[in-house]
Design an enzyme around this catalytic site. Structure first.
Site, PDB file in Angstrom:
ATOM      1  N   GLU A 106       0.860  -1.168   0.000  1.00 28.17           N
ATOM      2  CA  GLU A 106       0.000   0.000   0.000  1.00 28.17           C
ATOM      3  C   GLU A 106       0.901   1.223   0.000  1.00 28.17           C
ATOM      4  OE1 GLU A 106      -2.283  -3.227   2.127  1.00 28.17           O
ATOM      5  OE2 GLU A 106      -0.391  -2.242   2.651  1.00 28.17           O
ATOM      6  N   TYR A 118       7.603   2.119  -7.808  1.00 25.58           N
ATOM      7  CA  TYR A 118       7.029   0.775  -7.818  1.00 25.58           C
ATOM      8  C   TYR A 118       6.603   0.364  -9.224  1.00 25.58           C
ATOM      9  CZ  TYR A 118       6.959   1.734  -2.801  1.00 25.58           C
ATOM     10  OH  TYR A 118       7.313   2.075  -1.526  1.00 25.58           O
TER      11      TYR A 118
END
Length: 148
Positions: A106, A118
């Site tokens: 998250e 990411y």
């Protein structure tokens, strides 16, 4: 600058706590990191060393064949210098060695720099946790990497 990735040890925790407190509005405690490193068999943590200092860290929990990234942080003095990339690469490499087939995390909806990092490593946004962060009720973007 040479960045070295290695397993986190109990002796790294004071440096990790400093980075944690500089990076997050609701930092983990020293006790939490100590438990993760010494007692939690599902937890795997690494540190990035640069210029003979702990420049950052990251970790994940193994849940069956998935890796759940718990946290990644880079000391402010080392941001924008490839430390975050080295940590993500180190976590992915370690996960592969542990037989992990996918990873999740998250990230704050407002943290576009982290989301971009990411995505660079194949994580894709797949959902949202409304009001996930306690400090300001901000949403979290759920990201998954399936192509391990």
């Amino acid at each position: 600058m040479v960045i070295k990735i290695r397993p986190m040890t109990k002796s790294d925790i004071d440096d990790v706590i400093e980075i944690e407190s500089l990076s997050f509005s609701v930092p983990w405690s020293k006790e939490s990191f100590t438990m993760e490193v010494t007692k939690n068999k599902c937890a795997h943590y690494i540190v990035a060393e640069a210029d003979e200092k702990i420049a950052g860290y990251g970790g994940f929990w193994v849940v069956i064949d998935e890796g759940h990234i718990t946290n990644i942080a880079v000391h402010p003095d080392f941001r924008g210098k490839g430390v975050g990339s080295a940590i993500v690469e180190g976590l992915i490499d370690l996960a592969k060695k542990k037989g992990i087939t996918s990873m999740t995390l998250e990230v704050r909806a407002s943290n576009l720099i982290a989301q971009s990092l990411y995505k660079k490593y194949g994580f894709k946004p797949v959902g949202r946790r409304r009001g996930y962060y306690q400090d300001n009720n901000e949403d979290a973007i759920i990201m998954w990497k399936y192509d391990m």
